[in-house]
Design a protein around this motif. Sequence first.
Motif, PDB file in Angstrom:
ATOM      1  N   THR A  96      -6.197 -21.439 -18.597  1.00 12.94           N
ATOM      2  CA  THR A  96      -5.810 -20.350 -17.711  1.00 12.94           C
ATOM      3  C   THR A  96      -4.732 -20.868 -16.770  1.00 12.94           C
ATOM      4  O   THR A  96      -4.886 -21.936 -16.175  1.00 12.94           O
ATOM      5  N   PHE A  97      -3.628 -20.105 -16.672  1.00 15.66           N
ATOM      6  CA  PHE A  97      -2.520 -20.535 -15.827  1.00 15.66           C
ATOM      7  C   PHE A  97      -1.749 -19.315 -15.333  1.00 15.66           C
ATOM      8  O   PHE A  97      -1.838 -18.237 -15.925  1.00 15.66           O
ATOM      9  N   PRO A  98      -0.965 -19.471 -14.243  1.00 19.85           N
ATOM     10  CA  PRO A  98      -0.198 -18.354 -13.692  1.00 19.85           C
ATOM     11  C   PRO A  98       0.793 -17.804 -14.707  1.00 19.85           C
ATOM     12  O   PRO A  98       1.397 -18.556 -15.481  1.00 19.85           O
ATOM     13  N   CYS A  99       0.943 -16.478 -14.683  1.00 27.54           N
ATOM     14  CA  CYS A  99       1.804 -15.828 -15.663  1.00 27.54           C
ATOM     15  C   CYS A  99       2.208 -14.452 -15.145  1.00 27.54           C
ATOM     16  O   CYS A  99       1.346 -13.669 -14.748  1.00 27.54           O
ATOM     17  N   VAL A 100       3.489 -14.162 -15.148  1.00 25.89           N
ATOM     18  CA  VAL A 100       3.965 -12.836 -14.744  1.00 25.89           C
ATOM     19  C   VAL A 100       3.774 -11.867 -15.912  1.00 25.89           C
ATOM     20  O   VAL A 100       3.638 -12.293 -17.071  1.00 25.89           O
ATOM     21  N   PRO A 101       3.759 -10.554 -15.645  1.00 26.96           N
ATOM     22  CA  PRO A 101       3.492  -9.570 -16.706  1.00 26.96           C
ATOM     23  C   PRO A 101       4.422  -9.681 -17.922  1.00 26.96           C
ATOM     24  O   PRO A 101       3.968  -9.520 -19.056  1.00 26.96           O
ATOM     25  N   GLU A 102       5.696  -9.990 -17.709  1.00 29.17           N
ATOM     26  CA  GLU A 102       6.621 -10.119 -18.844  1.00 29.17           C
ATOM     27  C   GLU A 102       6.215 -11.279 -19.753  1.00 29.17           C
ATOM     28  O   GLU A 102       6.287 -11.184 -20.975  1.00 29.17           O
ATOM     29  N   GLU A 103       5.810 -12.373 -19.146  1.00 27.06           N
ATOM     30  CA  GLU A 103       5.357 -13.518 -19.933  1.00 27.06           C
ATOM     31  C   GLU A 103       4.052 -13.199 -20.655  1.00 27.06           C
ATOM     32  O   GLU A 103       3.849 -13.621 -21.780  1.00 27.06           O
ATOM     33  N   ARG A 104       3.184 -12.452 -20.000  1.00 29.17           N
ATOM     34  CA  ARG A 104       1.924 -12.064 -20.638  1.00 29.17           C
ATOM     35  C   ARG A 104       2.205 -11.299 -21.925  1.00 29.17           C
ATOM     36  O   ARG A 104       1.586 -11.566 -22.956  1.00 29.17           O
ATOM     37  N   GLU A 153      -7.001 -13.683 -23.497  1.00 29.74           N
ATOM     38  CA  GLU A 153      -8.075 -12.965 -22.819  1.00 29.74           C
ATOM     39  C   GLU A 153      -7.656 -12.637 -21.397  1.00 29.74           C
ATOM     40  O   GLU A 153      -6.714 -13.218 -20.858  1.00 29.74           O
ATOM     41  N   GLU A 154      -8.389 -11.715 -20.799  1.00 24.13           N
ATOM     42  CA  GLU A 154      -8.121 -11.314 -19.425  1.00 24.13           C
ATOM     43  C   GLU A 154      -8.369 -12.469 -18.468  1.00 24.13           C
ATOM     44  O   GLU A 154      -9.281 -13.264 -18.658  1.00 24.13           O
ATOM     45  N   ASP A 156      -8.019 -13.327 -13.990  1.00 22.99           N
ATOM     46  CA  ASP A 156      -7.855 -12.718 -12.673  1.00 22.99           C
ATOM     47  C   ASP A 156      -6.435 -12.886 -12.163  1.00 22.99           C
ATOM     48  O   ASP A 156      -5.794 -13.924 -12.393  1.00 22.99           O
ATOM     49  N   GLY A 157      -5.953 -11.895 -11.437  1.00 23.01           N
ATOM     50  CA  GLY A 157      -4.651 -11.981 -10.776  1.00 23.01           C
ATOM     51  C   GLY A 157      -3.504 -12.109 -11.750  1.00 23.01           C
ATOM     52  O   GLY A 157      -3.547 -11.591 -12.865  1.00 23.01           O
ATOM     53  N   ASP A 158      -2.457 -12.794 -11.315  1.00 23.72           N
ATOM     54  CA  ASP A 158      -1.275 -13.012 -12.143  1.00 23.72           C
ATOM     55  C   ASP A 158      -1.454 -14.273 -12.970  1.00 23.72           C
ATOM     56  O   ASP A 158      -0.744 -15.260 -12.803  1.00 23.72           O
ATOM     57  N   ALA A 159      -2.429 -14.224 -13.865  1.00 23.21           N
ATOM     58  CA  ALA A 159      -2.718 -15.377 -14.710  1.00 23.21           C
ATOM     59  C   ALA A 159      -2.998 -14.900 -16.126  1.00 23.21           C
ATOM     60  O   ALA A 159      -3.217 -13.710 -16.371  1.00 23.21           O
ATOM     61  N   ILE A 160      -2.985 -15.827 -17.040  1.00 19.39           N
ATOM     62  CA  ILE A 160      -3.289 -15.560 -18.439  1.00 19.39           C
ATOM     63  C   ILE A 160      -4.269 -16.619 -18.925  1.00 19.39           C
ATOM     64  O   ILE A 160      -4.258 -17.744 -18.424  1.00 19.39           O
ATOM     65  N   LYS A 161      -5.118 -16.234 -19.849  1.00 22.90           N
ATOM     66  CA  LYS A 161      -6.041 -17.191 -20.449  1.00 22.90           C
ATOM     67  C   LYS A 161      -5.766 -17.237 -21.949  1.00 22.90           C
ATOM     68  O   LYS A 161      -5.912 -16.228 -22.647  1.00 22.90           O
ATOM     69  N   LEU A 162      -5.330 -18.398 -22.423  1.00 23.72           N
ATOM     70  CA  LEU A 162      -5.182 -18.630 -23.851  1.00 23.72           C
ATOM     71  C   LEU A 162      -6.456 -19.299 -24.340  1.00 23.72           C
ATOM     72  O   LEU A 162      -6.908 -20.282 -23.750  1.00 23.72           O
ATOM     73  N   VAL A 163      -7.036 -18.757 -25.383  1.00 23.86           N
ATOM     74  CA  VAL A 163      -8.254 -19.313 -25.980  1.00 23.86           C
ATOM     75  C   VAL A 163      -7.896 -19.802 -27.364  1.00 23.86           C
ATOM     76  O   VAL A 163      -7.398 -19.039 -28.206  1.00 23.86           O
ATOM     77  N   VAL A 164      -8.121 -21.078 -27.592  1.00 21.86           N
ATOM     78  CA  VAL A 164      -7.750 -21.715 -28.854  1.00 21.86           C
ATOM     79  C   VAL A 164      -8.979 -22.390 -29.446  1.00 21.86           C
ATOM     80  O   VAL A 164      -9.571 -23.262 -28.816  1.00 21.86           O
ATOM     81  N   ASP A 165      -9.350 -21.967 -30.644  1.00 19.17           N
ATOM     82  CA  ASP A 165     -10.462 -22.570 -31.360  1.00 19.17           C
ATOM     83  C   ASP A 165      -9.886 -23.509 -32.416  1.00 19.17           C
ATOM     84  O   ASP A 165      -9.106 -23.081 -33.282  1.00 19.17           O
ATOM     85  N   ILE A 166     -10.278 -24.780 -32.351  1.00 18.33           N
ATOM     86  CA  ILE A 166      -9.737 -25.807 -33.243  1.00 18.33           C
ATOM     87  C   ILE A 166     -10.897 -26.494 -33.972  1.00 18.33           C
ATOM     88  O   ILE A 166     -11.700 -27.179 -33.349  1.00 18.33           O
ATOM     89  N   PRO A 167     -10.940 -26.344 -35.305  1.00 16.31           N
ATOM     90  CA  PRO A 167     -12.012 -26.976 -36.087  1.00 16.31           C
ATOM     91  C   PRO A 167     -11.652 -28.400 -36.506  1.00 16.31           C
ATOM     92  O   PRO A 167     -11.560 -28.715 -37.691  1.00 16.31           O
ATOM     93  N   LEU A 168     -11.443 -29.277 -35.540  1.00 17.11           N
ATOM     94  CA  LEU A 168     -10.971 -30.622 -35.847  1.00 17.11           C
ATOM     95  C   LEU A 168     -11.943 -31.433 -36.689  1.00 17.11           C
ATOM     96  O   LEU A 168     -11.514 -32.238 -37.514  1.00 17.11           O
ATOM     97  N   GLU A 169     -13.218 -31.249 -36.490  1.00 17.21           N
ATOM     98  CA  GLU A 169     -14.198 -32.037 -37.246  1.00 17.21           C
ATOM     99  C   GLU A 169     -14.093 -31.729 -38.739  1.00 17.21           C
ATOM    100  O   GLU A 169     -14.385 -32.568 -39.555  1.00 17.21           O
TER     101      GLU A 169
END
Length: 171
Positions: A96-104, A153-154, A156-169
């Motif tokens: 999760t990190f800051p992100c303006v709407p255009e970047e979102r 994913e949603e 809070d505020g001017d932020a974005i959450k990237l969710v990355v599932d990695i099956p490294l095993e």
Amino acid sequence: MGAVHHDLAGEPTFEPMIQIDMEMNAFVSTWRHCDYVSTYMARMIGQNRSDSVRHSNLFSSAFNELLEVAFRTRHTDGELACRVSRQGATDRIELTFPCVPEERRFYEEAVAQVAGSEARERYLNSVSGDLAPTREILLLELAVDYDATLKVEEADGDAIKLVVDIPLEGL
């Protein structure tokens, strides 16, 4: 092998392992922070895998790419939150990190294209060029090289959450 637990929506339950939060201005102040954070997280989560060194190396490389995406936003207001959870052979990174709407909108479109059937071809075309990697290329690399699935994913505020599932095993 233990039983897979599911939440109310039928999704597998990921068990939290580690989380690091830091101010974005501190994170973007030095490029090396991407490497420091990814190396630390990788050492922590690789300890109980069948080949801990291999797992840590793969995780560190993949996580570093994801952190680079956040680093390139260059936003200094707000907080960077990195959370890693696990379900079986899959590690889930929530960044999760800051992100303006255009970047979102950019991230939503990029993640949708990463899931598309042309992702491999687009990635190979991009790495064969002389251009510096873009944020989109970094996301494509995660999907193609690490068999990762990505979603936005949603947050809070001017932020974005990237969710990355990695099956490294399983790689």
